[in-house]
Write a protein that holds these residues in place. Structure first.
Motif, PDB file in Angstrom:
ATOM      1  N   GLU A  74      14.925 128.181 -74.576  1.00 10.92           N
ATOM      2  CA  GLU A  74      13.523 128.280 -74.159  1.00 10.92           C
ATOM      3  C   GLU A  74      13.286 127.531 -72.859  1.00 10.92           C
ATOM      4  O   GLU A  74      12.529 127.985 -71.996  1.00 10.92           O
ATOM      5  CB  GLU A  74      12.628 127.749 -75.277  1.00 10.92           C
ATOM      6  N   GLN A  75      13.971 126.414 -72.679  1.00 11.23           N
ATOM      7  CA  GLN A  75      13.840 125.677 -71.421  1.00 11.23           C
ATOM      8  C   GLN A  75      14.428 126.473 -70.255  1.00 11.23           C
ATOM      9  O   GLN A  75      13.873 126.471 -69.154  1.00 11.23           O
ATOM     10  CB  GLN A  75      14.522 124.319 -71.538  1.00 11.23           C
ATOM     11  N   GLN A  76      15.541 127.162 -70.495  1.00  5.77           N
ATOM     12  CA  GLN A  76      16.108 127.983 -69.428  1.00  5.77           C
ATOM     13  C   GLN A  76      15.188 129.138 -69.089  1.00  5.77           C
ATOM     14  O   GLN A  76      14.996 129.479 -67.916  1.00  5.77           O
ATOM     15  CB  GLN A  76      17.490 128.499 -69.836  1.00  5.77           C
ATOM     16  N   MET A  77      14.605 129.770 -70.104  1.00  6.36           N
ATOM     17  CA  MET A  77      13.641 130.833 -69.855  1.00  6.36           C
ATOM     18  C   MET A  77      12.441 130.301 -69.068  1.00  6.36           C
ATOM     19  O   MET A  77      11.931 130.979 -68.167  1.00  6.36           O
ATOM     20  CB  MET A  77      13.170 131.442 -71.178  1.00  6.36           C
ATOM     21  N   ALA A  78      12.003 129.086 -69.413  1.00  8.20           N
ATOM     22  CA  ALA A  78      10.877 128.485 -68.695  1.00  8.20           C
ATOM     23  C   ALA A  78      11.241 128.210 -67.238  1.00  8.20           C
ATOM     24  O   ALA A  78      10.415 128.418 -66.333  1.00  8.20           O
ATOM     25  CB  ALA A  78      10.434 127.200 -69.388  1.00  8.20           C
ATOM     26  N   ALA A  79      12.463 127.750 -66.992  1.00  5.55           N
ATOM     27  CA  ALA A  79      12.898 127.488 -65.620  1.00  5.55           C
ATOM     28  C   ALA A  79      12.935 128.784 -64.812  1.00  5.55           C
ATOM     29  O   ALA A  79      12.499 128.829 -63.650  1.00  5.55           O
ATOM     30  CB  ALA A  79      14.265 126.818 -65.623  1.00  5.55           C
TER      31      ALA A  79
END
Length: 258
Positions: free
Chosen positions: A155-160
């Motif tokens: 989810e953090q990678q998607m957010a980035a």
């Protein structure tokens, strides 16, 4: 002889050399061309020079005591060192650096919104692009009010990536988007990037150690080794050659038939 009707170059690396602290050489004459509307994969092992090349494209090396020492990088025909990183973002050249780099104390939606600020979007434009990002990454919409530091690595990678998309990129520079993620999450992210490329014509340059997934979705690929470009060509050609897979891409050579 047939003349190939290739898309126009938008980001060009011409025999690029780079060093840190004026002495530590990182790139030794890397050349590659990123064409409009295509996905280009930059492949190589950890330490090969992929991150340095992407930072050089965005003129981010000076912030780390690095510099281009030879050759040129041109974005839309203009030398990239003539503009600041901020100016590049406003002109559509948007990087997503390695390591996700979310603001952990901000919510997912607040993280996404920060990406639009650098592009100078107004409130209505931000709302519009935000919905587009949520359409691409439905998981982010479900977690929009969650602190980024409390979400999963995927989810953090998607957010980035979503934060980068909020800047409305014309050329998207992605550094190791698959790093540390489960295979299903990696597949989901690459499917989304491929969809963006197909539906909007977004040009993407991605640096990856995971050659199998990168070659599956890329149009062209360049392999770099110890700061030098050693192979380039259509991604499908590189993926099909067993000798190249064995030498550079972590594959297993086919047995010799006698």
């Amino acid at each position: 002889m047939a003349i190939l009707n290739l898309p126009e170059p938008v980001l060009e690396f011409d025999h690029v050399y780079a060093a840190y602290n004026g002495a530590i050489a990182a790139l030794h004459g890397v050349s590659l061309t990123v064409r409009k509307g295509e996905i280009t994969a930059l492949l190589g092992a950890n330490g090969a020079g992929k991150t340095t090349l992407l930072k050089a494209a965005s003129n981010l090396l000076p912030a780390e005591r690095g510099q281009i020492t030879g050759g040129r990088i041109r974005y839309k025909g203009r030398d990239v060192t003539a503009d600041t990183p901020h100016a590049h973002i406003r002109n559509g050249l948007v990087p997503v650096l390695e390591g996700r780099r979310c603001f952990k104390s901000l919510s997912i939606e607040e993280n996404l919104t920060t990406g639009a600020i650098g592009r100078g979007l107004d409130r209505a434009q931000i709302a519009q692009v935000l919905e587009q990002v949520y359409d691409l990454f439905p998981k982010l919409k479900l977690r929009r009010n969650s602190l980024a530091g409390l979400t999963s690595g995927g989810e953090q990678q998607m957010a980035a990536i979503g934060r980068g998309l909020m800047a409305r990129p014309e050329v998207f520079l992605l550094d190791e988007p698959s790093m540390g993620l489960a295979p299903l999450v990696v597949a989901e992210i690459f499917e989304t990037l491929s969809r963006l490329n197909r539906e909007t014509g977004l040009t993407i340059l991605l640096a990856e150690q995971n050659s199998a997934i990168a070659l599956k979705y890329a149009h062209h690929a360049t392999v770099i080794e110890n700061g030098r470009s050693v192979l380039n060509g259509p991604a499908s050609d590189l993926a099909a050659r067993a000798d190249i897979r064995a030498l550079y891409l972590g594959g297993t050579p086919e047995p010799v038939r006698i």
